[in-house]
Write an enzyme that holds these catalytic residues in place. Sequence first.
Site, PDB file in Angstrom:
ATOM      1  N   ILE A  22      10.359   8.186  -0.959  1.00  0.00           N
ATOM      2  CA  ILE A  22      11.430   7.187  -0.867  1.00  0.00           C
ATOM      3  C   ILE A  22      11.680   6.540  -2.222  1.00  0.00           C
ATOM      4  CG2 ILE A  22      12.058   4.935   0.131  1.00  0.00           C
ATOM      5  CD1 ILE A  22      10.401   5.732   2.634  1.00  0.00           C
ATOM      6  N   ALA A  23      10.595   6.136  -2.896  1.00  0.00           N
ATOM      7  CA  ALA A  23      10.734   5.398  -4.159  1.00  0.00           C
ATOM      8  C   ALA A  23      11.483   6.212  -5.209  1.00  0.00           C
ATOM      9  CB  ALA A  23       9.352   5.001  -4.673  1.00  0.00           C
ATOM     10  N   LEU A  71      -3.538   0.572  -5.785  1.00  0.00           N
ATOM     11  CA  LEU A  71      -3.467  -0.548  -4.840  1.00  0.00           C
ATOM     12  C   LEU A  71      -4.787  -1.306  -4.737  1.00  0.00           C
ATOM     13  CD1 LEU A  71      -1.481   1.168  -1.916  1.00  0.00           C
ATOM     14  CD2 LEU A  71      -0.649  -0.660  -3.427  1.00  0.00           C
ATOM     15  N   SER A  92       1.931   2.692  -0.299  1.00  0.00           N
ATOM     16  CA  SER A  92       1.030   2.493   0.843  1.00  0.00           C
ATOM     17  C   SER A  92       0.636   3.888   1.300  1.00  0.00           C
ATOM     18  CB  SER A  92       1.762   1.770   1.982  1.00  0.00           C
ATOM     19  OG  SER A  92       0.855   1.138   2.851  1.00  0.00           O
ATOM     20  N   LYS A 174       0.443  -0.665   8.642  1.00  0.00           N
ATOM     21  CA  LYS A 174       1.766  -1.188   8.262  1.00  0.00           C
ATOM     22  C   LYS A 174       2.002  -2.561   8.894  1.00  0.00           C
ATOM     23  CE  LYS A 174       4.239   0.688   5.929  1.00  0.00           C
ATOM     24  NZ  LYS A 174       4.192   0.644   4.436  1.00  0.00           N
ATOM     25  N   VAL A 201      11.534   9.143   8.107  1.00  0.00           N
ATOM     26  CA  VAL A 201      12.465   9.397   7.007  1.00  0.00           C
ATOM     27  C   VAL A 201      12.537  10.901   6.763  1.00  0.00           C
ATOM     28  CG1 VAL A 201      13.029   8.826   4.621  1.00  0.00           C
ATOM     29  CG2 VAL A 201      11.778   7.171   6.025  1.00  0.00           C
TER      30      VAL A 201
HETATM   31  P1  NAP Z   1       4.821   9.050  -0.080  1.00  0.00           P
HETATM   32  O1  NAP Z   1       5.651   9.987  -0.861  1.00  0.00           O
HETATM   33  O2  NAP Z   1       3.484   9.519   0.414  1.00  0.00           O
HETATM   34  O3  NAP Z   1       4.670   7.700  -0.886  1.00  0.00           O
HETATM   35  C1  NAP Z   1       3.558   6.871  -0.788  1.00  0.00           C
HETATM   36  C2  NAP Z   1       3.339   6.244  -2.145  1.00  0.00           C
HETATM   37  O4  NAP Z   1       2.231   5.330  -2.059  1.00  0.00           O
HETATM   38  C3  NAP Z   1       2.967   7.288  -3.191  1.00  0.00           C
HETATM   39  O5  NAP Z   1       3.575   6.952  -4.413  1.00  0.00           O
HETATM   40  C4  NAP Z   1       1.459   7.128  -3.290  1.00  0.00           C
HETATM   41  O6  NAP Z   1       0.911   7.522  -4.534  1.00  0.00           O
HETATM   42  C5  NAP Z   1       1.341   5.619  -3.113  1.00  0.00           C
HETATM   43  N1  NAP Z   1      -0.033   5.263  -2.810  1.00  0.00           N
HETATM   44  C6  NAP Z   1      -0.788   5.603  -1.740  1.00  0.00           C
HETATM   45  N2  NAP Z   1      -2.027   5.089  -1.875  1.00  0.00           N
HETATM   46  C7  NAP Z   1      -2.059   4.439  -3.065  1.00  0.00           C
HETATM   47  C8  NAP Z   1      -3.060   3.712  -3.779  1.00  0.00           C
HETATM   48  N3  NAP Z   1      -4.301   3.553  -3.312  1.00  0.00           N
HETATM   49  N4  NAP Z   1      -2.708   3.159  -4.972  1.00  0.00           N
HETATM   50  C9  NAP Z   1      -1.470   3.311  -5.490  1.00  0.00           C
HETATM   51  N5  NAP Z   1      -0.499   3.992  -4.866  1.00  0.00           N
HETATM   52  C10 NAP Z   1      -0.785   4.541  -3.663  1.00  0.00           C
HETATM   53  O7  NAP Z   1       5.587   8.615   1.239  1.00  0.00           O
HETATM   54  P2  NAP Z   1       6.917   7.764   1.436  1.00  0.00           P
HETATM   55  O8  NAP Z   1       7.514   8.259   2.689  1.00  0.00           O
HETATM   56  O9  NAP Z   1       7.758   7.727   0.221  1.00  0.00           O
HETATM   57  O10 NAP Z   1       6.314   6.315   1.731  1.00  0.00           O
HETATM   58  C11 NAP Z   1       6.703   5.180   0.981  1.00  0.00           C
HETATM   59  C12 NAP Z   1       6.609   3.958   1.847  1.00  0.00           C
HETATM   60  O11 NAP Z   1       7.490   4.106   2.952  1.00  0.00           O
HETATM   61  C13 NAP Z   1       5.229   3.702   2.451  1.00  0.00           C
HETATM   62  O12 NAP Z   1       4.985   2.321   2.422  1.00  0.00           O
HETATM   63  C14 NAP Z   1       5.384   4.191   3.890  1.00  0.00           C
HETATM   64  O13 NAP Z   1       4.489   3.530   4.763  1.00  0.00           O
HETATM   65  C15 NAP Z   1       6.824   3.806   4.154  1.00  0.00           C
HETATM   66  N6  NAP Z   1       7.481   4.511   5.244  1.00  0.00           N
HETATM   67  C16 NAP Z   1       7.628   5.861   5.198  1.00  0.00           C
HETATM   68  C17 NAP Z   1       8.255   6.516   6.258  1.00  0.00           C
HETATM   69  C18 NAP Z   1       8.449   8.014   6.281  1.00  0.00           C
HETATM   70  O14 NAP Z   1       8.819   8.562   7.319  1.00  0.00           O
HETATM   71  N7  NAP Z   1       8.240   8.723   5.174  1.00  0.00           N
HETATM   72  C19 NAP Z   1       8.735   5.781   7.346  1.00  0.00           C
HETATM   73  C20 NAP Z   1       8.586   4.389   7.348  1.00  0.00           C
HETATM   74  C21 NAP Z   1       7.957   3.771   6.284  1.00  0.00           C
HETATM   75  P3  NAP Z   1       0.298   9.013  -4.738  1.00  0.00           P
HETATM   76  O15 NAP Z   1       1.480   9.919  -4.845  1.00  0.00           O
HETATM   77  O16 NAP Z   1      -0.491   8.887  -5.978  1.00  0.00           O
HETATM   78  O17 NAP Z   1      -0.529   9.305  -3.514  1.00  0.00           O
END
Ligand code: NAP
Length: 368
Positions: A22-23, A71, A92, A174, A201
């Site tokens: 997402i980011a 984190l 997260s 969450k 997502v």
């Molecule tokens: P993602 O690509 O797995 O992104 C998660 C991010 O969190 C990655 O940059 C990861 O870094 C970082 N992270 C995890 N543990 C960490 C730590 N200990 N220290 C620093 N960074 C850490 O998945 P995403 O879907 O983009 O998720 C982003 C946000 O959206 C999260 O908060 C997730 O809960 C939320 N969300 C996602 C969905 C979905 O369906 N994808 C739905 C609702 C909410 P690394 O790459 O280094 O692991």
Amino acid sequence: MSIQITTRLSGPVLVTGGNGYIASWLIKRLLELGVDVHATVRDTRDPTRTAHLRAAARGRPGTLSLFDADLMDAGGFDRAMAGCHLVFHTASPLIVRDVADPVRDLVQPATRGTRHVLEAVNRTPSVRRVVLTSSVVAIYGDAADLEGMEADRFDESHWNSTSNAHHQPYAYSKTVAERLAWEMAGGQDRWDLVAMNPGLVLGPGLSRHTNAESVLIMRDFGNGYYRFGAPELEFAIVDVRDVAESHLRAGLIPEAEGRHILVSETLSLMDIASILRDHFGDGYPFPRQTVSRVVALMLAPRRRIPQAVARRNIGYPLRFDNRYAREALGMTFRPAAESIVDHFRQLLDDDLVPRARRNSGDARRRLQ
Ligand code: NAP
């Protein structure tokens, strides 16, 4: 209703977890708008995690600076946050399958991470707003939660009260992280908090190197996981590009406030399979039938789905009210079919799912 989006930011913005699914889209949009972005990642030296961000920054009016931050590191975010007015906290851990230690791997990084980021916000006088990436799973825990409720769908007033560290630990992580964020926001009056609560997502990613849960779910359709049928499970789907746009608006619309359910449509696994088959043809192992609840419950352990999760979700409808995000942020959500098709096509293009052996090709393209 007219919605004013201002990009006159007098400083950079911070995005935590900048390399995430997402980011990365959010950063791309910010850079396109000429916003200078500070992004934290766990390892700035790992090109597999950062190359797509550097590519997204090339030729854009905004500049990108990458910072290392974990984190679990209490002081890790101060340097990246210095001078920022706006903080997007997306980082997260998102692990749903095979979580070895739910407290260590999910709850602690989510909550401590949120605390560390918001403590850094409290130490950084320039910050005026924090946009938190929460989830619909901070609103509900299992689809069965809707039973017995007065409302016929979940909205922003609802909180997940059924998850814990052993049942739906990701949802629990969450929920407690978002609750903590509201509590910390309420303890001061310099910055405000806006929460984003996306559903599942889907849609194309900017990086090939992602194990994001969303990507794994789409890969299941291509790798035959549901070959013999799909359980009656529903997902509230939203496109990754719309989630990024919603974050952007939540950061830039001065009046934005509160929680925002980001969901386009709720579809069953079989609905998703039909969309994929209509578009990509018959040569893929997309499910053709729904597996009965009894059989699905029997198969759950083999699919590494805990019995309690299967029992409280299979066969239950899932409904959300997305009115607030549409009205307050002016969002129009793409139809889920567009996200599903674009996402699966990207998996094929990137060789992340096997190509069809027969009837290969894009059904719609063939018809044209
Ligand atoms: P993602 O690509 O797995 O992104 C998660 C991010 O969190 C990655 O940059 C990861 O870094 C970082 N992270 C995890 N543990 C960490 C730590 N200990 N220290 C620093 N960074 C850490 O998945 P995403 O879907 O983009 O998720 C982003 C946000 O959206 C999260 O908060 C997730 O809960 C939320 N969300 C996602 C969905 C979905 O369906 N994808 C739905 C609702 C909410 P690394 O790459 O280094 O692991």
